[in-house]
Scaffold this motif. Structure first.
Motif, PDB file in Angstrom:
ATOM      1  N   SER A   3     -23.097  -7.215  22.964  1.00  0.00           N
ATOM      2  CA  SER A   3     -21.763  -7.261  22.378  1.00  0.00           C
ATOM      3  C   SER A   3     -21.029  -8.477  22.924  1.00  0.00           C
ATOM      4  CB  SER A   3     -20.970  -5.990  22.678  1.00  0.00           C
ATOM      5  OG  SER A   3     -20.713  -5.880  24.056  1.00  0.00           O
ATOM      6  N   THR A   5     -16.946 -10.001  23.502  1.00  0.00           N
ATOM      7  CA  THR A   5     -15.509  -9.764  23.482  1.00  0.00           C
ATOM      8  C   THR A   5     -14.781 -11.085  23.643  1.00  0.00           C
ATOM      9  OG1 THR A   5     -15.790  -7.579  24.490  1.00  0.00           O
ATOM     10  CG2 THR A   5     -13.595  -8.560  24.569  1.00  0.00           C
ATOM     11  N   SER A   9      -6.745 -12.825  20.082  1.00  0.00           N
ATOM     12  CA  SER A   9      -7.072 -13.137  18.693  1.00  0.00           C
ATOM     13  C   SER A   9      -6.361 -14.414  18.237  1.00  0.00           C
ATOM     14  CB  SER A   9      -6.694 -11.979  17.775  1.00  0.00           C
ATOM     15  OG  SER A   9      -5.314 -11.696  17.884  1.00  0.00           O
ATOM     16  N   PHE A  90     -15.500 -18.741  17.121  1.00  0.00           N
ATOM     17  CA  PHE A  90     -16.287 -17.531  17.321  1.00  0.00           C
ATOM     18  C   PHE A  90     -17.306 -17.741  18.426  1.00  0.00           C
ATOM     19  CE2 PHE A  90     -14.910 -14.979  13.784  1.00  0.00           C
ATOM     20  CZ  PHE A  90     -14.489 -15.896  12.836  1.00  0.00           C
ATOM     21  N   GLY A 107     -18.284 -12.290  18.255  1.00  0.00           N
ATOM     22  CA  GLY A 107     -17.005 -11.745  18.632  1.00  0.00           C
ATOM     23  C   GLY A 107     -16.062 -11.731  17.443  1.00  0.00           C
ATOM     24  N   ALA A 108     -14.883 -11.163  17.642  1.00  0.00           N
ATOM     25  CA  ALA A 108     -13.925 -11.009  16.541  1.00  0.00           C
ATOM     26  C   ALA A 108     -13.247 -12.314  16.159  1.00  0.00           C
ATOM     27  CB  ALA A 108     -12.888  -9.968  16.897  1.00  0.00           C
TER      28      ALA A 108
ATOM     29  N   GLN B  37     -17.747 -11.315   6.748  1.00  0.00           N
ATOM     30  CA  GLN B  37     -16.662 -11.654   7.657  1.00  0.00           C
ATOM     31  C   GLN B  37     -15.408 -10.922   7.238  1.00  0.00           C
ATOM     32  OE1 GLN B  37     -15.359 -15.766   7.728  1.00  0.00           O
ATOM     33  NE2 GLN B  37     -14.372 -15.515   9.722  1.00  0.00           N
ATOM     34  N   GLY B  40     -10.405  -9.703  12.002  1.00  0.00           N
ATOM     35  CA  GLY B  40     -10.375  -8.899  13.218  1.00  0.00           C
ATOM     36  C   GLY B  40     -11.719  -8.342  13.641  1.00  0.00           C
ATOM     37  N   LEU B  41     -12.744  -8.552  12.815  1.00  0.00           N
ATOM     38  CA  LEU B  41     -14.067  -8.001  13.121  1.00  0.00           C
ATOM     39  C   LEU B  41     -15.114  -9.088  13.316  1.00  0.00           C
ATOM     40  CD1 LEU B  41     -14.164  -5.005  10.617  1.00  0.00           C
ATOM     41  CD2 LEU B  41     -13.654  -4.942  13.070  1.00  0.00           C
ATOM     42  N   GLY B  42     -14.765 -10.326  13.087  1.00  0.00           N
ATOM     43  CA  GLY B  42     -15.745 -11.397  13.197  1.00  0.00           C
ATOM     44  C   GLY B  42     -16.765 -11.309  12.089  1.00  0.00           C
ATOM     45  N   ARG B  44     -20.418  -9.778  10.829  1.00  0.00           N
ATOM     46  CA  ARG B  44     -21.358  -8.687  11.090  1.00  0.00           C
ATOM     47  C   ARG B  44     -22.600  -8.864  10.228  1.00  0.00           C
ATOM     48  NH1 ARG B  44     -17.885  -3.498  10.020  1.00  0.00           N
ATOM     49  NH2 ARG B  44     -17.042  -4.876   8.405  1.00  0.00           N
TER      50      ARG B  44
END
Lengths: 116, 112
Positions: A3, A5, A9, A90, A107-108, B37, B40-42, B44
């Motif tokens: 994962s 983090t 943001s 990212f 990551g987000a 995309q 807030g979640l990038g 996946r």
């Protein structure tokens, strides 16, 4: 499971100021680590990558990142921000032994704003 | 230098309709990937393919299917679109050295 983090943001800096974008990862094996940049309405472009060679990695556009295993971090820095650095960044991790090639875990994202 | 080409660049689709997003690469990379995309979640991973003839499920595969008939093409199909599939979809590829993924420009899909 791996994962990533990314702390913050949104990050806003003045032109000429230090840029610091934070990334922490979790991985059961020594990972490959990446920073990608995305400009508006575009795909992702690789900034730099860590693949178990030198821990301080230099990328394009004056960016660099340092792999710190003890802190499980891979923070992105640039000494002096430019207006053109405004974009979304990212951090990503992959397992080089997964057998699934480059299945990146992202990551987000952190949106960097640069103001005059 | 084309790299990875995605089509269409954007699409508005009625819920329940079938849609195929196209992805073609000219780098002769063995591995290809589809990501979505969302804010807030990038990004996946939806599905991936290590080589022509093989595919695998990523993090969010439900509602999507892929095929890999040859090295260059990796289409993503939504059999019956739902609003939660509204997203920006990116196709990517990487070579056997596995140290960089190259991304297309993305397809912006809106399901209404």
């Amino acid at each position: 499971a791996q994962s990533v983090t990314q702390l913050g943001s949104h990050v806003s800096v003045s032109e000429g100021a230090l840029v610091l974008l934070r990334c922490n990862y979790s991985s059961s094996v020594p990972p490959y680590l990446f920073w990608y940049v995305q400009y508006p309405n575009q795909g992702l472009q690789l900034l730099l990558k860590y693949t178990s060679a030198a821990t301080l990695v230099k990328g394009i556009n004056g960016f660099e990142a340092e792999f710190k295993k003890s802190e499980t971090s891979f923070h992105l820095t640039k000494p002096s921000a430019h207006m053109s650095d405004a974009a979304e960044y990212f951090c990503a991790v992959s397992d080089p032994f997964s057998g699934g090639y480059n299945k990146l875990i992202f990551g987000a994202g952190t949106r960097l704003a640069v103001h005059p | 230098i084309a790299g990875i080409t995605q089509a269409p660049t954007s699409q508005i689709l009625a819920a329940g309709r079938r849609m195929t997003l196209r992805c073609t690469q000219d780098m002769r990379h063995n591995a290809m990937y589809w990501y979505r995309q969302d804010l807030g979640l990038g990004l996946r991973l939806i599905h991936y393919s290590n080589t022509a003839g093989t595919t695998g499920k990523g993090e969010v595969p439900d509602g999507y299917s892929v095929s890999r008939a040859n090295t260059d093409d990796f289409p993503l199909t939504l059999a019956s679109a739902v609003p939660s599939q509204t997203s920006v979809y990116f196709c990517a590829s990487s070579d056997e050295q596995n140290t960089e993924a190259f991304f297309g420009q993305g397809t912006r899909l809106t399901v209404v």
